[in-house]
Enzyme design. Structure first.
Site: not given
Length: 543
Positions: A18, A22, A113-114, A277, A279, A281-282, A344, A363-365, A376, A496
């Site tokens: 997505t 990675r 990312s995270h 996070d 990178d 974006d969260r 997602t 997004e909920e994440s 984001k 999840r």
């Protein structure tokens, strides 16, 4: 300097998820592994000769080495100019901002990312297109297809570029421009938000804390919060980006951002807390002894958007990922604007934003954003909250509770089972998928199934279809249970489970979500046989 064509053979498993490709660092460090994927990107980019690319990463382990490889391959593949963040640092939303500002052909982001960093951690790479957003599936599929047939890559043999020296350098015919990572992004934020109002509010005694988690947002947060907005020194925690994120897990949730959580829930804590996070974006939003779910955050930003300069003219629409709670739908209905439900993955919002159908997305994440970029954006969400707080002069808790009184509360929680056996996870999902037709009309306790499906999305802009995007079980009272396998991990599988029920009664709005959702939690395990099939007695992370 000399241009080399290096023979190679394909690697299996270079299929982007997505948010790009990675893998563990040691996978990327294999000879030719990164080079193969980068060459596959260049091979599918039509008309890229002489064009400008933006390159940066979150500073994790292997970031600098990967950028040097990437630059030498860009030079060998005819790219005209590359804009690189100083030190190899650029947050993901900053890359999107810079692509759009300078009309770049696209960009390459080096981040997982995270996910954890360090020699034993993870690394990642993804391609963003000219609108600043993640490459759509037709592009990522083409990249993957090329990785499976690649037999050579091109690279320039040359000394490394000095990533720390601002200004222009040449790498063969390629112009490499090292830029300040913060300047363009900060200018965009100053146009969207009332910095004068926020600065006055912070000077009035309102206290904030931002946890950069030793990740990419540290330089941005120090420059914006402590610099432009005048927050006291020390308001930014863990502000120095480190290759291993200081040994922490750069995921801004209640478990991994424990230092910030303990500060906000302690005695005499700050009025407002936030984290981002790896990178950038969260985001996670906290008030004093109060946690705001990402789903509620999206709804509250939408309901208060016209209080913020950049959104004073109103919203064209709202978009949310399918597992995100339906709280934003209620705001959209009251505003008389559409609310889109997508799979997602931020790339699904790109068409809606480009077509002017949506303004805010979430997004909920822990991801929230708008049409200002095509990613984001963690710091954007924090500034949005600060602007609302400075206008309303209420606490975070008061704002959220007033929102619930107006719209009702969508009680929501996500349970993550991390690193479970991939085969067992796939079997769990397939077994659940096969049972869906028989579930409709069945009852368990107070819950009766109204629908049960595997979510499929048809893009309202280009008509493309994405299937098998998560299993939804909806009940006649509006409650939902959603199951998904995450595409962001690198080891095993992450299951999840999303749980949601609507509570209109203000007297019950204060219930702990795990209590309010107890029946759904038990039913989620029963329907999917989570314990029996995974061996896990409880989730690894609850948010």
């Amino acid at each position: 300097m000399s241009l080399r064509t290096v023979p190679t053979t394909p690697f299996s498993g270079q299929k982007p998820g997505t948010s790009g490709l990675r893998k563990q660092v040691k996978v990327f460090q294999q000879p030719h592994y990164l080079e193969n994927f980068v060459q596959s990107i260049f091979d599918v980019l039509e008309g890229s000769a002489g064009q400008t690319l933006v390159v940066g990463g979150d500073g994790r382990y292997y970031n600098r080495e990967a950028i040097q490889i990437l630059l030498k391959m860009a030079a060998a593949n005819g790219i005209g100019q590359v804009l690189v963040g100083q030190g190899g640092i650029l947050s993901t939303p900053a890359v999107s901002c810079i692509i759009r500002k300078y009309g770049a052909y696209g960009g390459i982001i080096l981040s997982a990312s995270h996910n954890p960093g360090g020699p034993e951690g993870d690394f990642g790479i993804k391609y963003n297109i000219a609108n600043g957003g993640p490459a759509p599936e037709k592009v990522t599929e083409a990249i993957y297809a090329r990785t499976q047939t690649l037999d050579r890559y091109r690279i320039l043999e040359a000394p490394d570029v000095d990533l720390d020296r601002l200004g222009e350098q040449n790498l063969g015919s390629l112009k490499v421009r090292i830029i300040d990572p913060v300047t363009d992004y900060r200018e965009l934020m100053e146009r969207l938000f009332d910095f004068d109002l926020i600065r006055d509010y912070l000077a009035s005694g309102f206290r904030m804390a931002f946890d950069a988690m030793h990740a990419v947002t540290g330089p941005y947060a120090r420059a914006i919060f402590q610099g432009s907005l005048g927050a006291p020194e020390g308001s930014v925690l863990n502000g120095q980006p480190l290759p291993d994120f200081g040994g922490g897990h750069p995921d801004p949730n209640l478990v991994y951002a424990h230092e910030l959580v303990e500060l906000l829930f302690g005695e005499n804590g700050p009025d407002f807390g936030a984290a981002s996070d790896g990178d950038g974006d969260r985001n996670m939003i906290l008030g004093r002894k109060f946690y705001v779910t990402p789903s509620d955050s999206l709804a509250i930003l939408a309901a208060n958007a016209q209080r913020v300069p950049g959104y004073r003219d109103g919203l064209a629409g709202i978009a949310r990922s399918m597992p995100t709670s339906q709280a934003a739908d209620r705001v959209a209905a009251k505003l008389g604007i559409p609310c889109y439900e997508t799979p997602t993955g931020w790339k699904f919002f790109g068409n809606l934003l480009d077509a002017g159908k949506a303004t805010l997305c979430g997004e909920e994440s822990f991801g929230t954003g708008s049409n200002h970029v095509r990613e984001k954006d963690g710091l954007w969400a924090v500034l949005f909250w600060l602007n609302i707080l400075a206008v309303r002069r209420q606490s975070v808790q008061q704002i959220v509770q007033e929102h619930w009184q107006t719209y009702g509360r969508n009680v929501y929680s996500r349970h993550d089972y991390e690193g479970i056996d991939a085969v067992a996870a796939q079997e769990l999902m397939e077994n659940l998928r096969l049972s869906l037709p028989s579930l409709v009309g069945q009852s368990w306790g107070s819950q009766t199934v109204e629908y049960a499906d595997d979510f499929s999305y048809t893009d309202p802009v280009d008509g493309s279809t994405s299937s098998k995007q998560g299993i939804r079980i909806g009940f006649v009272n509006g409650s939902r249970i959603v199951y998904r396998l995450s595409g962001t991990g690198t080891q095993g599988a992450t299951l999840r489970v999303y749980l949601e029920r609507f509570e209109p009664d203000p007297a019950k709005h204060g219930l702990d979500p795990q209590v309010a959702l107890a029946e759904h939690i038990q039913l989620a395990d029963q329907l999917a046989q989570i314990r029996a099939r995974t061996g896990r007695q409880q989730p690894d992370v609850i948010t």
